[in-house]
Design an enzyme around this catalytic site. Structure first.
Site, PDB file in Angstrom:
ATOM      1  CG  ASP A   7      88.498  93.478   2.887  1.00 20.10           C
ATOM      2  OD1 ASP A   7      89.468  92.265   2.619  1.00 20.10           O
ATOM      3  OD2 ASP A   7      87.470  92.507   2.372  1.00 20.10           O
ATOM      4  CD  GLU A  67      91.416  89.945   4.948  1.00 17.73           C
ATOM      5  OE1 GLU A  67      91.123  88.135   4.336  1.00 17.73           O
ATOM      6  OE2 GLU A  67      89.921  90.199   4.948  1.00 17.73           O
ATOM      7  CG  ASP A 139      84.494  94.504  -0.465  1.00 21.23           C
ATOM      8  OD1 ASP A 139      85.570  92.848  -0.467  1.00 21.23           O
ATOM      9  OD2 ASP A 139      82.845  94.278  -1.777  1.00 21.23           O
TER      10      ASP A 139
END
Length: 181
Positions: A7, A67, A139
């Site tokens: 992430d 992501e 996160d």
């Protein structure tokens, strides 16, 4: 198969490692890589690059899932996030890993079953799906979520084009680069 989920973020980048054995997922590790906001942008990007490279060397994944960047209201924030994401991808590719990309919508649908899930819902479902004793940071949960997305066949949905037929059946369409229903 061992999957490293990322992430990306300039201040905090989450990572999550899991193993897939058949239809079973097993938690390996997760955490965050933090850059010092007091240092220059190039130094912060190097911190992320080095941190991602170290995580990849330590846990020896077979592939990585990251992501995709969303377009923020503030273009400067979007550009900075894109640079952090680029540093992370370079760290992964530098370790010889194939990298797969997923949107936040794909991650949330894979983990929660609902594309507009909030961070707490993602954290809770990651905790349940991986039988964790505690709730991971947001996160780390997002990083584990993107790894779960890839493990559950997300690689066949790696682009919006892969989702288009199903979304069209549900009455969704793309308008001005955004998904609307």
């Amino acid at each position: 198969m061992r999957i490293l989920g990322i992430d990306p973020g300039l201040r905090t980048t989450g990572f999550g490692v899991l193993e897939k054995h058949g239809n079973k997922l097993a938690y390996v590790a997760s955490g965050t890589i933090r850059s010092n906001g007091e240092t220059s942008l190039p130094e912060r990007l190097k911190t992320l690059y080095d941190g991602i490279s170290e995580v990849a060397r330590t846990y020896a994944p077979d592939c990585a899932a990251i992501e995709k960047v969303f377009v923020n209201v503030n273009p400067q924030s979007t550009l900075l996030l894109g640079q952090a994401r680029g540093a992370a991808i370079c760290g992964l590719v530098g370790q010889g890993l194939p990298v797969f990309e997923y949107t936040a919508l794909q991650l949330k649908v894979a983990v929660v079953g609902y594309g507009r899930a909030n961070k707490e819902q993602v954290q809770e479902m990651v905790m349940r799906l991986l039988s964790l004793s505690g709730r991971p940071s947001s996160d780390a949960a997002d990083a584990l979520g993107v790894a779960i997305c890839h493990a559950n066949g997300g690689d066949t949905l790696g682009t919006l084009a892969g989702l288009a037929p199903e979304l069209a059946r549900k009455g969704m369409r793309v308008r001005r680069g955004r998904l609307v229903g």
